[in-house]
Design an enzyme around this catalytic site. Structure first.
Site, PDB file in Angstrom:
ATOM      1  N   HIS A 239       0.833  -1.208   0.000  1.00 13.73           N
ATOM      2  CA  HIS A 239       0.000   0.000   0.000  1.00 13.73           C
ATOM      3  C   HIS A 239       0.868   1.259   0.000  1.00 13.73           C
ATOM      4  O   HIS A 239       0.570   2.235  -0.719  1.00 13.73           O
ATOM      5  CB  HIS A 239      -0.921  -0.019   1.225  1.00 13.73           C
ATOM      6  CG  HIS A 239      -1.716   1.240   1.383  1.00 13.73           C
ATOM      7  ND1 HIS A 239      -2.803   1.545   0.591  1.00 13.73           N
ATOM      8  CD2 HIS A 239      -1.569   2.279   2.250  1.00 13.73           C
ATOM      9  CE1 HIS A 239      -3.298   2.717   0.956  1.00 13.73           C
ATOM     10  NE2 HIS A 239      -2.572   3.176   1.964  1.00 13.73           N
ATOM     11  N   LEU A 241       3.956   1.609  -1.057  1.00 10.40           N
ATOM     12  CA  LEU A 241       4.712   1.776  -2.300  1.00 10.40           C
ATOM     13  C   LEU A 241       3.825   2.218  -3.456  1.00 10.40           C
ATOM     14  O   LEU A 241       4.303   2.852  -4.407  1.00 10.40           O
ATOM     15  CB  LEU A 241       5.421   0.465  -2.662  1.00 10.40           C
ATOM     16  CG  LEU A 241       6.564   0.025  -1.746  1.00 10.40           C
ATOM     17  CD1 LEU A 241       7.100  -1.327  -2.197  1.00 10.40           C
ATOM     18  CD2 LEU A 241       7.691   1.064  -1.763  1.00 10.40           C
ATOM     19  N   ARG A 242       2.544   1.884  -3.357  1.00  8.88           N
ATOM     20  CA  ARG A 242       1.660   2.170  -4.490  1.00  8.88           C
ATOM     21  C   ARG A 242       1.538   3.670  -4.744  1.00  8.88           C
ATOM     22  O   ARG A 242       1.569   4.124  -5.893  1.00  8.88           O
ATOM     23  CB  ARG A 242       0.283   1.553  -4.242  1.00  8.88           C
ATOM     24  CG  ARG A 242      -0.658   1.705  -5.445  1.00  8.88           C
ATOM     25  CD  ARG A 242      -1.999   1.040  -5.191  1.00  8.88           C
ATOM     26  NE  ARG A 242      -1.829  -0.396  -5.012  1.00  8.88           N
ATOM     27  CZ  ARG A 242      -2.056  -1.039  -3.866  1.00  8.88           C
ATOM     28  NH1 ARG A 242      -2.429  -0.351  -2.805  1.00  8.88           N
ATOM     29  NH2 ARG A 242      -1.888  -2.339  -3.767  1.00  8.88           N
ATOM     30  N   ALA A 350       7.894  13.856  17.302  1.00 12.40           N
ATOM     31  CA  ALA A 350       7.330  14.895  18.165  1.00 12.40           C
ATOM     32  C   ALA A 350       7.334  16.251  17.465  1.00 12.40           C
ATOM     33  O   ALA A 350       6.368  17.016  17.560  1.00 12.40           O
ATOM     34  CB  ALA A 350       8.110  14.958  19.473  1.00 12.40           C
ATOM     35  N   ARG A 352       7.219  16.759  14.256  1.00 12.03           N
ATOM     36  CA  ARG A 352       6.261  16.718  13.155  1.00 12.03           C
ATOM     37  C   ARG A 352       4.846  17.083  13.630  1.00 12.03           C
ATOM     38  O   ARG A 352       4.104  17.776  12.947  1.00 12.03           O
ATOM     39  CB  ARG A 352       6.264  15.332  12.520  1.00 12.03           C
ATOM     40  CG  ARG A 352       5.264  15.197  11.362  1.00 12.03           C
ATOM     41  CD  ARG A 352       5.327  13.827  10.737  1.00 12.03           C
ATOM     42  NE  ARG A 352       6.623  13.584  10.117  1.00 12.03           N
ATOM     43  CZ  ARG A 352       7.494  12.677  10.514  1.00 12.03           C
ATOM     44  NH1 ARG A 352       7.219  11.908  11.556  1.00 12.03           N
ATOM     45  NH2 ARG A 352       8.658  12.543   9.905  1.00 12.03           N
ATOM     46  N   ASP A 381       5.751  16.786  23.589  1.00 16.58           N
ATOM     47  CA  ASP A 381       5.350  17.832  22.631  1.00 16.58           C
ATOM     48  C   ASP A 381       4.064  18.457  23.130  1.00 16.58           C
ATOM     49  O   ASP A 381       3.467  18.023  24.117  1.00 16.58           O
ATOM     50  CB  ASP A 381       5.188  17.260  21.220  1.00 16.58           C
ATOM     51  CG  ASP A 381       4.076  16.234  21.120  1.00 16.58           C
ATOM     52  OD1 ASP A 381       2.920  16.568  21.443  1.00 16.58           O
ATOM     53  OD2 ASP A 381       4.364  15.072  20.717  1.00 16.58           O
ATOM     54  N   GLY A 413       4.751  11.191   7.410  1.00 21.06           N
ATOM     55  CA  GLY A 413       5.818  10.209   7.412  1.00 21.06           C
ATOM     56  C   GLY A 413       5.326   8.846   6.982  1.00 21.06           C
ATOM     57  O   GLY A 413       4.180   8.668   6.566  1.00 21.06           O
ATOM     58  N   LEU A 416       6.790   4.225  10.079  1.00 25.85           N
ATOM     59  CA  LEU A 416       7.748   3.212  10.517  1.00 25.85           C
ATOM     60  C   LEU A 416       8.703   3.717  11.591  1.00 25.85           C
ATOM     61  O   LEU A 416       9.395   2.912  12.225  1.00 25.85           O
ATOM     62  CB  LEU A 416       8.576   2.712   9.324  1.00 25.85           C
ATOM     63  CG  LEU A 416       7.872   1.789   8.338  1.00 25.85           C
ATOM     64  CD1 LEU A 416       8.771   1.519   7.152  1.00 25.85           C
ATOM     65  CD2 LEU A 416       7.482   0.492   9.013  1.00 25.85           C
ATOM     66  N   LEU A 418       8.438   5.141  14.716  1.00 25.26           N
ATOM     67  CA  LEU A 418       8.263   4.664  16.091  1.00 25.26           C
ATOM     68  C   LEU A 418       8.400   3.152  16.177  1.00 25.26           C
ATOM     69  O   LEU A 418       8.853   2.625  17.197  1.00 25.26           O
ATOM     70  CB  LEU A 418       6.898   5.105  16.622  1.00 25.26           C
ATOM     71  CG  LEU A 418       6.725   6.612  16.846  1.00 25.26           C
ATOM     72  CD1 LEU A 418       5.341   6.910  17.409  1.00 25.26           C
ATOM     73  CD2 LEU A 418       7.797   7.145  17.785  1.00 25.26           C
TER      74      LEU A 418
END
Length: 452
Positions: A239, A241-242, A350, A352, A381, A413, A416, A418
């Site tokens: 998903h 990569l699509r 945090a 982000r 945060d 992001g 992956l 965390l």
């Protein structure tokens, strides 16, 4: 080589019996067989002597001879009764060598025995009219061969063998039944049926086979969980990569038509795709490195200070900041690159989700727990936090909170970061957790065991 468990049990059962029998016989021979023979002969002669004396006193010599003839024919024992004056009362002659035993018995008033090829023994019966002495001679081999004939011995041996075989069969069945159940389950597991379990199919029993069944079930459950996680991870990767691949395809089509701006978008998607693949590879390597942990002394306070400076420099471009509010000298044992990636992912996550004009606060402190020192890194945060139902999932691969709950930038992001941090913390014996602040925002707490 005996492959059947039943035959092994039978063989070992009878070998054990033979060993025990041989040991008993050996100990008997070493310690002396005479005490055992003495007890048997003494007990027998006391009974025969009393009966012979009663027969003589009540029926005379004829009754005595009839009784002694019966004893000789039934138990192969030749005997004679001697009166108080030393006269032989029965018509049977004294056995050879028996006169000396009679004199010893008369002198000492106790029974005497002689053991050789022929067993000789005496027994004394005291009466008001005087003492009577029974002198007996026994052929031990004939004595026992009369009691246990060849046919009887074979039948008894055969009966013992059959009883042993039945006992061994029951024992082998109690062992092999759960093992066969386990064997069938192993074959099913090997064929791909990961839902197979053994414990419900084995009757309740408290032994090592039950423990083995429980361990198999735990193994099967773990394998099934790993397979399900792998399938879910493959689906998530497909998903993830699509989307960039679709955008790359569209950008390539536009670039072929002369759209120069599409090249910038292609470069951005290629960078995102490269980052995603790198994180996936990192996640895979972490799962493979659980058995190999490089042990290098790392000054965590210095590493964290450098990370905070880098993160603060990047955060200022978006109107945010990162501060190290408190720190203590802490040293860990691990691999610097992995630990840097672990902490960096948490801090960047945090930043982000932190609102503009707010600060991400980082604290490093040393604590004692169960007489061990641990380093605790806390990252706070001031964002919206994470819904309670999502707190238990944010460390799972590709799990992301919905866009409505981030800072509104749309830059969430790969999902992956965390998860990688959680893998690294676990790899080095630590723990990571997250909870919401009452005043708003998310708090991530990382604990590492400190180097001795």
């Amino acid at each position: 080589m005996i492959r059947s468990l039943y035959m092994r049990i039978v063989v070992w059962f009878w070998l054990a019996n033979l060993a025990v029998t041989a040991t008993i016989l050996s100990l008997t021979l070493i310690s002396g067989a005479q005490p055992l023979a003495r007890r048997w002969l003494a007990a027998s002669l006391d009974l025969y002597a009393q009966t012979a004396t009663d027969a003589y006193r009540n029926g005379g010599v004829s009754a005595l001879d009839a009784y002694l003839d019966h004893v000789q024919s039934s138990v192969s024992m030749r005997a004679a009764l001697i009166g108080s004056k030393g006269e032989v009362l029965s018509s049977h002659a004294l056995p050879p060598g028996g006169l000396s035993l009679v004199e010893q018995t008369r002198t000492t008033g106790t029974a005497h025995f002689h053991y050789g090829r022929e067993w000789l023994g005496t027994s004394i019966v005291r009466t008001p009219q005087g003492d009577y002495i029974l002198l007996a001679q026994v052929d031990a081999l004939r004595r026992f061969s009369r009691q246990v004939g060849a046919g009887g011995l074979v039948l008894k041996a055969l009966g013992a063998f059959l009883a042993g075989c039945i006992l061994c069969w029951l024992l082998a069945r109690s062992i092999t039944a759960p093992l066969r159940t386990l064997q069938t389950a192993v074959r099913s597991l090997g064929a791909g049926d990961l839902s197979v379990r053994v414990s419900p199919k084995i009757p309740p029993r408290n032994d090592e086979l039950t423990d083995l069944a429980h361990e198999f079930d735990r193994m099967a459950t773990e394998i099934e969980s790993l397979r399900n996680e792998q399938q879910r991870l493959l689906g998530d990767i497909s998903h993830e990569l699509r989307s960039p691949l679709t955008r790359l395809s569209l950008s390539a089509e536009l670039a072929s038509r002369g759209d120069i701006e599409s090249l910038g978008r292609m470069r951005k998607d290629i960078t995102a795709l490269d980052d995603l693949i790198e994180q996936i590879l990192t996640l895979t390597r972490l799962d493979m490195q659980r058995q190999t942990r490089p042990l290098t002394s790392i000054p965590l306070d210095k590493l964290l200070l450098a990370l905070v400076d880098d993160a603060d420099f990047e955060a200022r471009e978006n109107g945010k900041s990162v501060t190290l509010e408190a720190t203590q000298i802490c040293s860990l044992r691990g691999e610097p690159g992995l630990l840097r990636s672990c902490l960096e992912n948490v801090i960047r996550n945090a930043v982000r989700y932190a609102p503009v004009a707010t600060a991400v606060r980082v604290v490093l402190e040393k604590r004692q727990r169960d007489k061990k020192s641990i380093a605790v890194v806390t990252v706070r945060d001031s964002g919206r936090g994470v819904p309670e139902e999502s707190l238990g999932h944010i460390f799972e691969p590709f799990y992301r909170v919905t866009a409505a709950e981030d800072d509104g930038s749309g830059n969430q992001g790969s999902g992956l970061g965390l998860s990688i941090s959680q893998r690294i913390v676990t790899l080095y014996g630590g723990s990571i957790s997250a909870h919401n602040q009452e005043t708003g925002g998310l708090v991530v707490v990382i604990e590492f065991p400190m180097a001795s």
